[in-house]
Design a protein around this motif. Structure first.
Motif, PDB file in Angstrom:
ATOM      1  N   ASP A  79     109.091  96.000   2.772  1.00  0.00           N
ATOM      2  CA  ASP A  79     108.754  96.072   4.128  1.00  0.00           C
ATOM      3  C   ASP A  79     109.581  95.671   5.222  1.00  0.00           C
ATOM      4  N   GLU A 135     109.544  95.583  -6.473  1.00  0.00           N
ATOM      5  CA  GLU A 135     108.439  96.427  -5.513  1.00  0.00           C
ATOM      6  C   GLU A 135     108.973  97.815  -5.323  1.00  0.00           C
ATOM      7  N   PHE A 187     106.972 101.050  -6.169  1.00  0.00           N
ATOM      8  CA  PHE A 187     106.742 102.269  -5.096  1.00  0.00           C
ATOM      9  C   PHE A 187     107.240 103.483  -5.814  1.00  0.00           C
ATOM     10  N   THR A 238     104.382 104.993  -8.177  1.00  0.00           N
ATOM     11  CA  THR A 238     103.350 105.230  -7.399  1.00  0.00           C
ATOM     12  C   THR A 238     103.493 106.640  -6.828  1.00  0.00           C
ATOM     13  N   GLU A 239     104.665 106.605  -5.972  1.00  0.00           N
ATOM     14  CA  GLU A 239     104.971 107.781  -4.963  1.00  0.00           C
ATOM     15  C   GLU A 239     105.436 109.239  -5.983  1.00  0.00           C
ATOM     16  N   LYS A 250     111.444 105.692   3.847  1.00  0.00           N
ATOM     17  CA  LYS A 250     110.444 105.214   3.042  1.00  0.00           C
ATOM     18  C   LYS A 250     109.126 106.128   3.055  1.00  0.00           C
TER      19      LYS A 250
END
Length: 627
Positions: A3, A25, A29, A32-33, A83
């Motif tokens: 972030d 991370e 990410f 998941t995405e 992102k």
């Protein structure tokens, strides 16, 4: 950590613990995405630390980062402020490859392999000519892409350029789509760090320390000559014999080692190869352990499984095995895509007759010509978009020599979310100019089997069978047949207002358009040529009995089947006008096939309305009523 990173500059303030957290991370990410949207998962999991290190060492976009083939650039997108992966590879969302319209950090958006080194050579040369001596060009190329001949053409030229900074990062994961093949793969294997590598170095140190040399040990002499033990023991000849400075092998998941190697390369005034060892799918066990392709690419997660029939690829796979059992002269060739194009079963049944040449389509085609000259019948299976790369070989090495080679083109037409470089929309225009070539676009599975059997029976000319991506549609039966042309609706013997010529996967659409026109009082004949090149003489005769011809194809409209039919009718002095419904001459973006076909005006409703307008303007209904 993710972030807090909105651009590459934000990485410079992070320490090693924070960078390692960032890497974790990013992997979470991506899993998941990409599992939600579909996309290239394995390649990106493998380059997390490498991408972080690249953006810490180099100043993008001042220093240019090039990705070959580009499907491993998701981490690069994240670190350059992109992102929102919610619509990855979907209309209006992020591209699955670098995209110049998305970011200044994306300089090229190629997704055909083995091209980035040529771009890099040109960019580095431009920097020198313009006096930009403080800028660097970095090309990240996989070991799979190095099986492509174009990469070696570039390396040959880059090696001669001693005066311009250019860093070649070889991302060596032993795989392109599938395990890398060939002599290059064998050579890189000798350079890779193995489980016993450190022990090997230690033993080497012990041996060299015990060897006297000019009053000291050979080990000390090597260090005195600024040539480390690893450099002495590792067979680096492939790159250094070309005149390229070599750094590595480097653990591609060790941030400290990566930064050290890249900074060392950046400080060198000429071209440098940095050899990084990575693991495709790193950090996600299903990807690491997936033996077929380490989750190279995955489909989107769906709420519930959808029932679909067999794919076009699977129909070809079954049929080529059957043909192979009957014909010992039939051999199969592919270019690093054995599983995607459906040759796994053939390879299992006939391993000695299956050849994967790596990412080298040009070689595949000319090798096939040689096999044909030697008495075999090669079947070259490629994605349609990749045959573009070997057009000269099809023309001069196969067709000119009247070689019996069959090309099977998967993913023809609009392919969807891989974007402009992957749409197989150019092949029918390109191939129409090849003398003697026969081209088929089957409408369903039964026709695919029939055309493939006919294609491999041709021994004195190239043949092509092309079909789209996805599930085979329901069979579209013929209601009649005349000399190489299937009649799908109406009659070939009677005159009618409109003749609809369906090409390949457009058959169901053509039938629906015919029904809509018939409902509006227009008499229609719908036909599907068995072979669209050459044009069947019967099609010319049938066209002469109609007031208007409409050709439906999922190929670029310029130079496609409709253009050739129009030219053929003029040569035969048939005055029937021809309307062409195909893809526009532009690079189509990434989106679902249905969305792109609608934008191109190729849905049944759109074509029906357009044809009704044309029928009205031509006065066909008025003429018939008057008569």
């Amino acid at each position: 950590m993710l972030d807090t990173v909105d651009g590459p500059a934000d990485l410079s303030r992070l320490g090693l613990p924070e960078l390692r957290t960032l890497a974790q991370e990013i992997r979470r990410f991506l899993v998941t995405e990409v599992s939600r949207t579909g996309g290239h998962l394995g390649p990106n999991l493998g380059v997390v630390e490498l991408t972080i290190a690249l953006h810490r060492v180099f100043d993008s976009p001042r220093d240019v980062l090039l990705w070959d083939t580009g499907h491993q650039a998701y981490v690069h997108k994240l670190l350059t402020g992109r992102k929102d992966f919610s619509r990855l590879r979907a209309k209006g969302g992020l591209s699955g490859y670098p995209s110049r319209s998305e970011s200044e950090h994306d300089v090229i958006e190629n997704s055909h392999a083995s091209t980035a080194l040529s771009y890099a050579d040109g960019l580095a040369t431009a920097n020198r000519l313009r006096g930009f001596h403080d800028r660097c060009v970095v090309a990240v190329v996989g070991d799979g892409a190095l099986t492509g001949g174009m990469a070696w053409e570039a390396l040959n030229n880059i090696a001669a350029a001693k005066d311009r900074p250019l860093v070649i990062v070889v991302n060596d994961n032993e795989r392109s789509y599938a395990p890398t093949v060939g002599g290059l793969a064998d050579h890189l294997a000798t350079l890779r760090t193995s489980a016993g590598y450190e022990a090997f170095l230690q033993r080497g140190k012990e041996i060299l320390t015990g060897v006297p040399f000019a009053g000291r040990t050979l080990y000390d002499a090597l260090h005195g000559a600024k040539k480390g033990l690893k450099d002495f023991l590792t067979p680096q000849g492939l790159f250094e014999d070309l005149g390229l400075k070599y750094v590595g092998p480097v653990d591609g998941h060790d941030l400290v080692a990566l930064e050290t190697a890249l900074r060392r390369a950046k400080g060198f005034p000429g071209p440098v190869v940095v050899h990084c060892l990575t693991r495709k799918g790193k950090g996600y066990r299903p990807a690491e352990e997936h033996q077929a392709d380490r989750l190279h690419a995955i489909g989107p997660r769906r709420a519930a499984p959808r029932a679909t029939g067999p794919s076009w690829t699977s129909v070809f796979s079954d049929e080529i095995v059957r043909i192979g059992a009957e014909r010992p002269d039939v051999v199969a060739i592919t270019a690093a895509m054995r599983e995607p194009v459906g040759l796994e079963a053939f390879a299992a049944a006939f391993p000695e007759r299956t050849f994967d040449v790596g990412i080298a389509e040009q070689h595949a085609v000319t090798c096939a010509a040689g096999l044909a000259a030697g008495g075999m019948h090669p079947v070259v299976a490629l994605y349609a978009t990749f045959l573009n790369r070997a057009f000269d070989q099809v023309l001069m090495d196969v067709a000119l020599h009247k070689a019996g080679v069959t090309f099977v083109l998967d993913r023809a037409g609009v392919t969807g979310n891989d974007g402009p470089s992957h749409h197989g929309m150019w092949d029918m225009s390109i191939l129409q100019v090849v003398p003697g070539l026969r081209l088929a676009a089957p409408r369903d599975g039964a026709r695919l089997r029939a055309r493939l059997a006919e294609a491999v029976a041709v021994s004195d000319a190239p043949t092509v069978v092309r079909y789209p991506k996805g599930a085979v549609p329901d069979e579209v039966p013929a209601v009649g047949h005349v000399d190489g042309v299937d009649i799908l609706a109406g009659s070939a013997e009677a005159s009618a207002d409109v003749l609809i010529v369906s090409v390949g996967a457009m058959a169901a659409t053509a039938v629906r358009v015919g029904e809509a026109l018939a409902g509006a009082g227009v008499s229609v004949t719908v036909v599907d040529p068995e072979w669209v090149q050459p044009v069947a003489p019967a099609l010319t005769t049938v066209a002469g009995r109609h007031g208007l011809v409409a050709v439906l194809e999922d190929n670029v409209v310029v130079g496609g089947v409709g253009s050739v039919l129009s030219h053929t009718l003029r040569e035969a002095h048939v005055s029937t006008p021809v309307l062409q419904f195909g893809l526009p001459r532009c690079f189509l973006p990434h989106a679902d096939r249905s969305e792109l076909l609608e934008e191109a005006g190729l849905t049944p409703d759109q074509i029906s309305r357009s044809l009704l307008d044309s029928v009205t303007r031509c006065g066909l209904l008025d003429d018939r009523r008057a008569s």
